[in-house]
Structures are given as structure tokens and as C-alpha cells.
Write an enzyme that holds these catalytic residues in place. Structure first.
Site, PDB file in Angstrom:
ATOM      1  N   CYS A 131      33.282  31.926   1.121  1.00  0.00           N
ATOM      2  CA  CYS A 131      32.010  31.989   0.391  1.00  0.00           C
ATOM      3  C   CYS A 131      31.833  33.333  -0.325  1.00  0.00           C
ATOM      4  O   CYS A 131      31.242  33.383  -1.391  1.00  0.00           O
ATOM      5  CB  CYS A 131      30.841  31.712   1.323  1.00  0.00           C
ATOM      6  SG  CYS A 131      30.862  32.704   2.812  1.00  0.00           S
ATOM      7  N   GLU A 146      23.410  29.538   5.093  1.00  0.00           N
ATOM      8  CA  GLU A 146      24.511  30.329   4.527  1.00  0.00           C
ATOM      9  C   GLU A 146      25.173  29.453   3.473  1.00  0.00           C
ATOM     10  O   GLU A 146      25.953  28.568   3.816  1.00  0.00           O
ATOM     11  CB  GLU A 146      25.545  30.660   5.609  1.00  0.00           C
ATOM     12  CG  GLU A 146      25.018  31.467   6.762  1.00  0.00           C
ATOM     13  CD  GLU A 146      25.116  32.948   6.486  1.00  0.00           C
ATOM     14  OE1 GLU A 146      25.620  33.337   5.418  1.00  0.00           O
ATOM     15  OE2 GLU A 146      24.681  33.701   7.350  1.00  0.00           O
TER      16      GLU A 146
HETATM   17  P1  NAD Z   1      29.950  19.536   0.193  1.00  0.00           P
HETATM   18  O1  NAD Z   1      28.717  19.951  -0.470  1.00  0.00           O
HETATM   19  O2  NAD Z   1      30.320  18.086   0.155  1.00  0.00           O
HETATM   20  O3  NAD Z   1      29.934  19.914   1.769  1.00  0.00           O
HETATM   21  C1  NAD Z   1      29.769  21.236   2.214  1.00  0.00           C
HETATM   22  C2  NAD Z   1      29.681  21.218   3.747  1.00  0.00           C
HETATM   23  O4  NAD Z   1      28.496  20.549   4.150  1.00  0.00           O
HETATM   24  C3  NAD Z   1      30.810  20.474   4.444  1.00  0.00           C
HETATM   25  O5  NAD Z   1      31.157  21.204   5.609  1.00  0.00           O
HETATM   26  C4  NAD Z   1      30.219  19.121   4.808  1.00  0.00           C
HETATM   27  O6  NAD Z   1      30.786  18.608   6.009  1.00  0.00           O
HETATM   28  C5  NAD Z   1      28.760  19.443   5.012  1.00  0.00           C
HETATM   29  N1  NAD Z   1      27.846  18.394   4.606  1.00  0.00           N
HETATM   30  C6  NAD Z   1      27.901  17.633   3.498  1.00  0.00           C
HETATM   31  N2  NAD Z   1      26.826  16.821   3.419  1.00  0.00           N
HETATM   32  C7  NAD Z   1      26.065  17.075   4.516  1.00  0.00           C
HETATM   33  C8  NAD Z   1      24.827  16.591   5.007  1.00  0.00           C
HETATM   34  N3  NAD Z   1      24.125  15.656   4.347  1.00  0.00           N
HETATM   35  N4  NAD Z   1      24.350  17.086   6.175  1.00  0.00           N
HETATM   36  C9  NAD Z   1      25.028  18.046   6.850  1.00  0.00           C
HETATM   37  N5  NAD Z   1      26.198  18.546   6.434  1.00  0.00           N
HETATM   38  C10 NAD Z   1      26.711  18.086   5.276  1.00  0.00           C
HETATM   39  O7  NAD Z   1      31.051  20.434  -0.428  1.00  0.00           O
HETATM   40  P2  NAD Z   1      32.598  20.528  -0.135  1.00  0.00           P
HETATM   41  O8  NAD Z   1      33.349  19.842  -1.215  1.00  0.00           O
HETATM   42  O9  NAD Z   1      32.925  20.161   1.266  1.00  0.00           O
HETATM   43  O10 NAD Z   1      32.799  22.100  -0.284  1.00  0.00           O
HETATM   44  C11 NAD Z   1      32.696  22.725  -1.536  1.00  0.00           C
HETATM   45  C12 NAD Z   1      31.468  23.546  -1.659  1.00  0.00           C
HETATM   46  O11 NAD Z   1      30.900  23.798  -0.380  1.00  0.00           O
HETATM   47  C13 NAD Z   1      31.797  24.893  -2.256  1.00  0.00           C
HETATM   48  O12 NAD Z   1      31.318  24.947  -3.552  1.00  0.00           O
HETATM   49  C14 NAD Z   1      31.092  25.889  -1.388  1.00  0.00           C
HETATM   50  O13 NAD Z   1      29.928  26.349  -2.012  1.00  0.00           O
HETATM   51  C15 NAD Z   1      30.565  25.168  -0.238  1.00  0.00           C
HETATM   52  N6  NAD Z   1      31.042  25.684   1.039  1.00  0.00           N
HETATM   53  C16 NAD Z   1      30.566  26.889   1.410  1.00  0.00           C
HETATM   54  C17 NAD Z   1      30.968  27.409   2.597  1.00  0.00           C
HETATM   55  C18 NAD Z   1      30.479  28.755   3.061  1.00  0.00           C
HETATM   56  O14 NAD Z   1      31.152  29.378   3.856  1.00  0.00           O
HETATM   57  N7  NAD Z   1      29.297  29.199   2.625  1.00  0.00           N
HETATM   58  C19 NAD Z   1      31.867  26.714   3.386  1.00  0.00           C
HETATM   59  C20 NAD Z   1      32.334  25.468   2.954  1.00  0.00           C
HETATM   60  C21 NAD Z   1      31.900  24.949   1.766  1.00  0.00           C
END
Ligand code: NAD
Length: 480
Positions: A283, A249
Site C-alpha cells: 500500500c 487502512e
Molecule cells: P478488492 O477491492 O477486490 O479487495 C481488496 C481486499 O478487500 C481483499 O483482501 C478482499 O478480500 C477484501 N474484500 C473485497 N470485498 C470485500 C467486502 N465486501 N467485505 C470485506 N472484504 C472485502 O481489490 P483487490 O483486487 O483484491 O486488490 C487491489 C486493490 O486493493 C489495490 O488497488 C489496493 O488499493 C487494495 N489493497 C490494499 C491493501 C493495503 O495494504 N492497503 C492490501 C490489498 C489490497
């Protein structure tokens, strides 16, 4: 009031074996409020062993017994809603009203899973011979690694854990370290409902290290991830190498098409409410609002005047409509996108600045006439930012809706059935809503296409994602 968070491994809440923890920050004040344990490799090895034992035990209970635990867990979550919602607001920033709705939503996900898990039916396929029976059996996929994000820390965790447990799987859940205590409350509710040790394990720490470790384990059969497209792509590649099933997702950049025949006042009111919910960190949040030229000016005026009324403040203040963003990264992203809008000639019609107080506040922002080449029209904003552009004809609007590689949610406002059909048949998205926003319910599938991922949570699809199919062909044979 806000607790420190430990690891849940094999039914015990414990400190990490490297004795390391990270700080949890209140986004409304930018102050440290507590700590969360950071799992080391010893903890992860223990979590995997516990989940393997938990799976063997849990899969052998009846669907009815599993259902009863989930149902009791939902009840306990609801009994503790006041306390858990406050924890959620403090760690994530959303207004208390939204936090309460989120906890209720999580309880509904557990209840739906409890009901649907009792209907994981197989089937009988008519055979070509009278002495052969052909059966299709549905079985739990095995141990699941689930990664849930910080924007809906409880609901998204429940949308993964609920159906996984209902299907008979065990789970290692890794919520975000930024919002650790509310998902821990979900774990505690299930534990208090009678979930046996090892069936649900919760770990926090270095995301990259944890995902690398868990996805490297043969015994983990399924990945369920919600987060950014960037991280999702990396994890899906590792899972694919191991031939693990995956539900992804990912991000979105939802288009909204407001046709001239729509009740545009109502559309503007709904969109303001949906856009700034959870400070836009959703999202499926409406982001690229495309309005037909003949109603463009009136629509923009109404949208801006409604958005300007939004009271921004601490989520604990009952007057607050929009809280802070959940982390400092979000505010930097907003500033970067706004500055690019200014240099690319777009009009920042409302907001555009961080709040003048501590904490990660950003004003409700409206940008009008943004060039399609601007960063915000291409990168997911994931914040309180609405872009409103005009279109002349239907084909132009559909082309803009499909221009990006994202394909999560899309919205249309129209009173024409023909336009509604055109929209649903032409727009590339996993979730399409017309004249309202009705998505994210436990009984309906929620998932994207293209760069927004694959698979769905919710609906019968949400349970199916944790089941495998076994075909059995049995010939009657009597050797006496
Ligand atoms: P990010 O890419 O750093 O992290 C996104 C999520 O992934 C966080 O919950 C983080 O804990 C987790 N994560 C990061 N690296 C990981 C790894 N190597 N293995 C497993 N989990 C990992 O981004 P961010 O700054 O935290 O959030 C911004 C972006 O994340 C937004 O642009 C949005 O697209 C996306 N996001 C989407 C949703 C959703 O509901 N689809 C939710 C949260 C964030």
C-alpha cells in the site's frame, strides 16, 4: 506441503456447514493447489456466539496473562518460520526471503502488542473537591471484526489481532480467500500458545456476505479493515450506520520527491529495491517518482539499469528477486495501465508485459514522462510499475504530491533540512519518510489520511484503537 484451510470457530478447526469450499491457486503456476472452506450463515452465527463468550473470558484475564499468551504465540510462530514462510510463498508468490521477513514481522507485532497491552494506562484527574476522585479507565472495545488482505497475509493479520487481543478484545478475523493458509498458521500458533477457545475465530468465504453479516451484528463493536479504498468506503458506511468504531487502512499512490541536492544514486538504488518488493503490491509502495530536472536523466538511467537486473521467477527459487503478482486481476490491471500510458504518449522505458510463462508474472516496469491525466498517474497501480516524471521547482513537486485524494505514504530525498521541513509540513500523508523508507514497524503508527483511510496500526495508536474510555467520578460517602 500446502494444506487445505478450515474455519477456526470456538477453538475448533472445522469444515463449513454448507459444505462449500473454494480453490486456492499458486500464482507462480496458475494451478490449483488446495481448498479453503467457505463459511455459511450457521458458521458465522457460531463464530459470533463464540467471540462473545471468548470476550467475557478474555477481558477478565489480567493484562499480564494476555501478554504471556501473545508472547508465546510469537515464539511458536518463529519456531515454525520455515514451514509457514513456504506456505506464504506458495499462496502469495513473494520470494521466500520476503516471506521469512514477513513472518518475523508478524511475530514482532505480537511481541509489541504483548508489551504495550501491559501499559494500557488510565489516569487520575485532579478533582475540584477533596471528597471526589476522578478516574479515566481504558477498557477493551468488545468483539472485533477484522478483514485482512492478501498482500501481507500474516503481518497485517497480526497487526490487527495482536493489539486487539492485548487490549482484551476477542476477534473474528476474515483473511483473504486467496491466501488462507498462512494466516491460519498465525491462528494455530496463538491457539497452541494457550489462547482460549472463541477469543480468535477465523472465517473465509464470500467477502460481501461475511462483512454484511458481521457488520450487521450489534455485538460487534469495532471494524478493522485493510484493502482497497473502494471496499473500505462501503464497509465504513455500514459501520458508521451502526456507530461502530472503525480503523481503515486503504489504498495509496505514494509520491517520491527526489530533489537535486539529494544523493540521487543512493535514492535510485533504494527506490528500485522498495518499488519491486512484493511485486509492488504494497500500500505504501513508491509509485509517482518526481525527480528535479537537473538530475532527471542520470536518475532515470540508473533506476532503469538497476530494475533491469531484477530476476523474476518463482518465489521458491533462491535466485528470485521478484515473484509473480498474487492474482490474475493484478496482471490485467498492469496491462490496462500500460496500454493507457502508450496511448497517452508516455514512454514505457522498461518492461510493460506479462511474463511468457504460466502464472501471474509481470515484468518490472518503468514509465517515464507520463501525463498527469493518464490512468496510472491517478489509479493506484498496486504492481511492479514505477512512473518517473520531472519537476522544475519545489512548489510544483509538492502540488503534484498532493494532487490525488490518496494520502498514505510519501517520500523525499534531499540533503537540505529546509526542504525536508517543507516536505513534512506541506505533504498530505499519514507516513512521511526522508532519505530512506522506514515504515511499517510495530512500534510506529501506520495509517493514512484522505482517501487512504483513518486510524493507525502499530505504535501506541495501534493499541488505543481497541480501547474505549470510561470516566468515573466517585464521591466518598459514608452512610453510617
Ligand atoms: P478488492 O477491492 O477486490 O479487495 C481488496 C481486499 O478487500 C481483499 O483482501 C478482499 O478480500 C477484501 N474484500 C473485497 N470485498 C470485500 C467486502 N465486501 N467485505 C470485506 N472484504 C472485502 O481489490 P483487490 O483486487 O483484491 O486488490 C487491489 C486493490 O486493493 C489495490 O488497488 C489496493 O488499493 C487494495 N489493497 C490494499 C491493501 C493495503 O495494504 N492497503 C492490501 C490489498 C489490497
Amino acid at each position: 506441503m500446502y494444506p487445505d484451510t478450515k474455519l477456526l470457530i470456538d477453538g475448533q478447526w472445522r469444515t463449513s456447514s454448507p459444505d462449500e469450499r473454494s480453490e486456492v491457486i499458486d500464482p507462480a503456476t496458475n494451478e490449483k493447489i488446495s481448498t479453503v472452506e467457505r463459511a455459511g450463515s450457521r458458521d458465522l452465527i457460531d463464530a459470533v456466539s463464540a467471540a462473545i463468550r471468548g470476550f467475557e473470558l478474555w477481558r477478565n484475564l489480567s493484562a499480564l496473562e494476555r501478554s504471556e499468551v501473545l508472547r508465546r504465540g510469537a515464539g511458536i510462530l518463529r519456531e515454525r518460520i520455515d514451514e509457514t514462510a513456504k506456505i506464504l510463498t506458495i499462496e502469495q508468490g513473494k520470494p521466500l526471503r520476503e516471506a521469512m521477513a514477513e513472518i518475523n514481522g508478524a511475530a514482532e507485532h505480537l511481541e509489541w502488542a504483548a508489551e504495550e497491552g501491559r501499559r494500557a494506562y488510565g489516569r487520575v484527574i485532579p478533582s475540584r473537591r477533596p471528597d471526589v476522585r476522578q478516574l479515566v479507565l481504558r477498557e477493551p472495545v468488545g468483539v472485533v471484526a477484522a478483514f485482512s488482505p492478501w498482500n501481507f497475509p500474516v503481518t497485517i493479520a497480526a497487526a490487527k489481532v495482536g493489539p486487539a487481543l492485548a487490549a482484551g478484545c476477542s476477534v473474528i478475523l476474515k483473511p483473504s480467500e486467496e491466501t488462507p493458509a498462512a494466516p491460519a498458521a498465525l491462528g494455530r500458533a496463538l491457539q497452541d500458545a494457550g489462547l482460549p477457545p472463541g477469543v480468535l475465530n477465523i472465517v473465509y468465504g464470500d467477502s460481501r456476505m461475511i462483512s454484511k453479516f458481521l457488520l450487521g451484528q450489534k455485538t460487534i463493536r469495532k471494524l478493522s479493515f485493510t484493502g482497497s479504498t473502494r471496499v473500505g468506503r462501503e464497509l465504513a458506511a455500514v459501520a458508521a450506520h451502526q456507530l461502530k468504531l472503525a480503523t481503515m487502512e486503504l489504498g495509496g499512490h505514494a509520491p517520491v520527491i527526489v530533489f537535486e541536492d539529494a544523493n540521487w544514486k543512493r535514492a535510485a538504488d533504494i527506490l528500485v529495491e522498495r518499488k519491486y518488493r512484493n511485486a509492488g503490491q504494497v500500500c505504501g509502495s513508491p509509485t509517482r517518482i518526481l525527480v528535479q530536472a537537473s538530475i532527471f536523466d542520470q536518475f532515470v538511467d540508473r533506476f532503469i539499469s538497476q530494475a533491469a537486473e531484477i530476476k523474476v521467477g518463482s518465489g521458491l527459487d533462491p535466485e528470485t528477486i521478484m515473484g509473480p503478482m498474487a492474482n490474475a486481476r493484478g496482471v490485467f490491471t498492469m496491462e490496462k495501465l500500460v496500454s493507457d500510458f502508450v496511448s497517452s504518449g508516455a514512454q514505457v522505458a522498461l518492461g510493460g508485459h506479462r511474463g511468457n510463462r504460466p502464472g501471474f508474472f509481470f515484468e518490472p516496469t518503468v514509465v517515464v514522462n507520463a501525463p498527469v491525466t493518464s490512468r496510472g498517474m491517478n489509479e493506484e497501480p498496486f504492481g511492479p510499475l514505477a512512473m518517473i516524471n520531472r519537476f522544475e521547482d519545489e512548489s510544483e513537486a509538492i502540488a503534484e504530491a498532493n494532487r490525488l485524494e490518496y494520502g498514505l505514504a510519501a517520500y523525499a530525498y534531499t540533503s537540505s533540512t529546509r526542504r525536508s521541513h517543507l516536505f513534512t509540513s506541506k505533504v498530505e500523508a499519514g507516513i512521511l519518510c526522508i532519505n530512506h523508507e522506514g515504515r511499517g514497524l510495530p512500534e510506529t503508527p501506520n495509517g493514512g489520511v484522505k482517501d487512504s483511510g483513518h486510524g493507525a496500526e502499530g505504535g501506541i495508536e495501534g493499541l488505543d484503537a481497541f480501547l474505549t474510555t470510561k470516566f468515573v467520578s466517585e464521591m466518598a460517602f459514608n452512610d453510617t
